[in-house]
Design an enzyme around this catalytic site. Structure first.
Site, PDB file in Angstrom:
ATOM      1  N   ILE A   8     -18.435  -3.922  -0.376  1.00 27.80           N
ATOM      2  CA  ILE A   8     -19.054  -2.992   0.586  1.00 27.80           C
ATOM      3  C   ILE A   8     -19.248  -1.625  -0.063  1.00 27.80           C
ATOM      4  O   ILE A   8     -20.305  -1.003   0.078  1.00 27.80           O
ATOM      5  CB  ILE A   8     -18.199  -2.872   1.854  1.00 27.80           C
ATOM      6  N   ARG A  27     -19.593 -10.600 -10.902  1.00 26.87           N
ATOM      7  CA  ARG A  27     -18.880 -11.704 -11.551  1.00 26.87           C
ATOM      8  C   ARG A  27     -19.835 -12.864 -11.823  1.00 26.87           C
ATOM      9  O   ARG A  27     -20.811 -13.076 -11.108  1.00 26.87           O
ATOM     10  CB  ARG A  27     -17.739 -12.196 -10.649  1.00 26.87           C
ATOM     11  N   ASP A  28     -19.504 -13.651 -12.851  1.00 26.81           N
ATOM     12  CA  ASP A  28     -20.186 -14.919 -13.075  1.00 26.81           C
ATOM     13  C   ASP A  28     -19.630 -15.925 -12.067  1.00 26.81           C
ATOM     14  O   ASP A  28     -18.430 -16.193 -12.048  1.00 26.81           O
ATOM     15  CB  ASP A  28     -19.926 -15.422 -14.497  1.00 26.81           C
ATOM     16  N   ARG A  29     -20.512 -16.444 -11.236  1.00 25.32           N
ATOM     17  CA  ARG A  29     -20.076 -17.377 -10.201  1.00 25.32           C
ATOM     18  C   ARG A  29     -21.290 -18.130  -9.667  1.00 25.32           C
ATOM     19  O   ARG A  29     -22.426 -17.677  -9.837  1.00 25.32           O
ATOM     20  CB  ARG A  29     -19.398 -16.625  -9.053  1.00 25.32           C
ATOM     21  N   LEU A  57      -9.338   7.648  -1.388  1.00 26.69           N
ATOM     22  CA  LEU A  57      -9.919   8.370  -0.256  1.00 26.69           C
ATOM     23  C   LEU A  57      -8.860   8.995   0.629  1.00 26.69           C
ATOM     24  O   LEU A  57      -9.032  10.122   1.108  1.00 26.69           O
ATOM     25  CB  LEU A  57     -10.803   7.423   0.571  1.00 26.69           C
ATOM     26  N   THR A  96     -21.065  -6.195  -5.455  1.00 25.64           N
ATOM     27  CA  THR A  96     -21.298  -6.890  -4.192  1.00 25.64           C
ATOM     28  C   THR A  96     -20.319  -6.463  -3.100  1.00 25.64           C
ATOM     29  O   THR A  96     -20.478  -6.853  -1.941  1.00 25.64           O
ATOM     30  CB  THR A  96     -21.203  -8.414  -4.374  1.00 25.64           C
ATOM     31  N   TYR A 113       0.858  -1.189   0.000  1.00 20.82           N
ATOM     32  CA  TYR A 113       0.000   0.000   0.000  1.00 20.82           C
ATOM     33  C   TYR A 113       0.894   1.239   0.000  1.00 20.82           C
ATOM     34  O   TYR A 113       1.942   1.251   0.646  1.00 20.82           O
ATOM     35  CB  TYR A 113      -0.906  -0.003   1.235  1.00 20.82           C
TER      36      TYR A 113
END
Length: 366
Positions: A188, A209-211, A305, A186, A85
């Site tokens: 947060i 996503r396809d899952r 942010l 999906t 990071y």
């Protein structure tokens, strides 16, 4: 994860936390002894993190001692420990964690903020070192928040919900009835975008996503207020915009995935639209066709942010935190989390690292 569960004395930690500061007229000039999650070098979190005993810390005249109530494990926390990071606490004996909620334990004699023992506070803007039981920091670090919301929301209100709010407000002037499109819906942040947009009358087009379980995920997002939810494969067709029905072409898109998922956003944006990238979960680059620039006049922006909060936005940040917690109280903002006792830190970390499959956001409870 045995290393994360050991409680070890640490000379480096004693050097870090012991300070010579003016005497406080609080009940005790020292904080209680504490436990903290620290690391001395960057690396895999389940190998370098450990729990240590921290000696009492002396309170300065303008210091506030708080007892932590809850602190989330965010992906950025993991990235800091890994050393990838951009902004990281200094080593050795770096205390992990970046946001959380605490209860005021004691204040120094010269503290001017109206803080009393028992008040709920958060570090605002967030600051390093929230994964410990007691913290002593200057009064201007702390922002008093309402105590009538679940503690996990107060603990996690800044990093993800505030990212969603700022992105909705900072790049394109949106009016009720306008639409935005996002991938990673999906997440947060994605869930917060859906709910905050709904409050403002803005429509949302969401990509997941396809899952296995994608239909259940779609239903959950629609219960939060999503207007449309598509899998990537559903939109990976020539005339994808025809799937939008009566929804307007989106003026703004949010990308936290990269790769093909970012290309799908660009495909749906209207003429002159803007895509904001705030993450890259797929670790694949954003690829933009020449025609998107020339014929659609697409704009690409980025959002981080921490950079925004470091640009003299402390008061704005606190005002928005209060607004977001108000929405939580009104049941207009919610997302799934799991409180795990601090004594089971190793389990919470393993869940956050994905060792137990898909799990709710992990929040340490002290």
């Amino acid at each position: 994860m045995a290393s994360a569960l050991r409680v070890l004395p640490s000379t480096a930690t004693r050097l870090l936390f012991s300070r010579r500061l003016p005497f406080s007229t609080s009940a005790s000039p020292f904080s209680p002894s504490s436990k903290a999650v620290i690391y001395d070098q960057h690396g895999p979190p389940d190998q370098v993190l450990r729990v240590v005993d921290v000696p009492p810390v002396e309170l300065g005249e303008r210091d506030v001692c708080v007892k932590m109530l809850a602190a989330p494990i965010n992906p950025s926390d993991i990235n800091r420990v890994q050393g990838v990071y951009p902004v990281r606490p200094p080593l050795p004996a770096a205390v992990a964690g970046y946001e959380g909620v605490a209860q005021v334990h004691a204040v120094g004699p010269a503290v001017t903020f109206p803080l009393s023992p028992g008040d709920w506070v958060i570090p605002s803007p967030p600051s390093f070192g929230t994964w410990q039981t007691y913290i002593v920091k200057p009064e201007d670090v702390w922002h008093k928040v309402r105590g009538d919301v679940p503690m996990e929301y107060a603990a996690s209100v800044t990093v993800n919900p505030l990212t969603a709010l700022r992105m909705l407000q900072d790049f394109v002037e949106l009016n009720p009835g306008d639409a935005i499109v996002q991938n990673g819906a999906t997440s947060i942040v994605g869930q917060c975008v859906i709910q905050l947009a709904k409050v403002q009358g803005i429509r949302t087009i969401n990509i997941i996503r396809d899952r296995p379980g994608s239909e259940e995920a779609k239903e959950k997002l629609k219960q939060l207020g999503a207007d449309e939810v598509f899998t990537e494969s559903q939109l990976d067709v020539k005339n994808a915009k025809s799937l939008l029905g009566a929804l307007p072409e989106p003026a703004l898109g949010f990308n936290c995935v990269g790769g093909n998922a970012a290309s799908l956003i660009l495909k749906l944006l209207r003429q002159g639209g803007t895509m904001v990238t705030y993450g890259g979960m797929s670790k694949k680059p954003v690829t933009v066709s020449t025609s998107s620039f020339i014929f659609k006049d697409i704009s690409l922006r980025g959002f981080w942010l921490q950079k925004w909060m470091n640009s003299d936005k402390a008061e704005d940040c606190r005002t928005m935190v209060d607004y977001l917690l108000g929405l939580v109280k009104e049941d207009k903002l919610k997302y799934e989390m799991e409180l795990t006792p601090f004594s089971e830190f190793g389990l919470a970390l393993d869940k956050a690292l994905g060792k137990h499959g898909s799990q709710p956001k992990q929040v340490l409870r002290f």
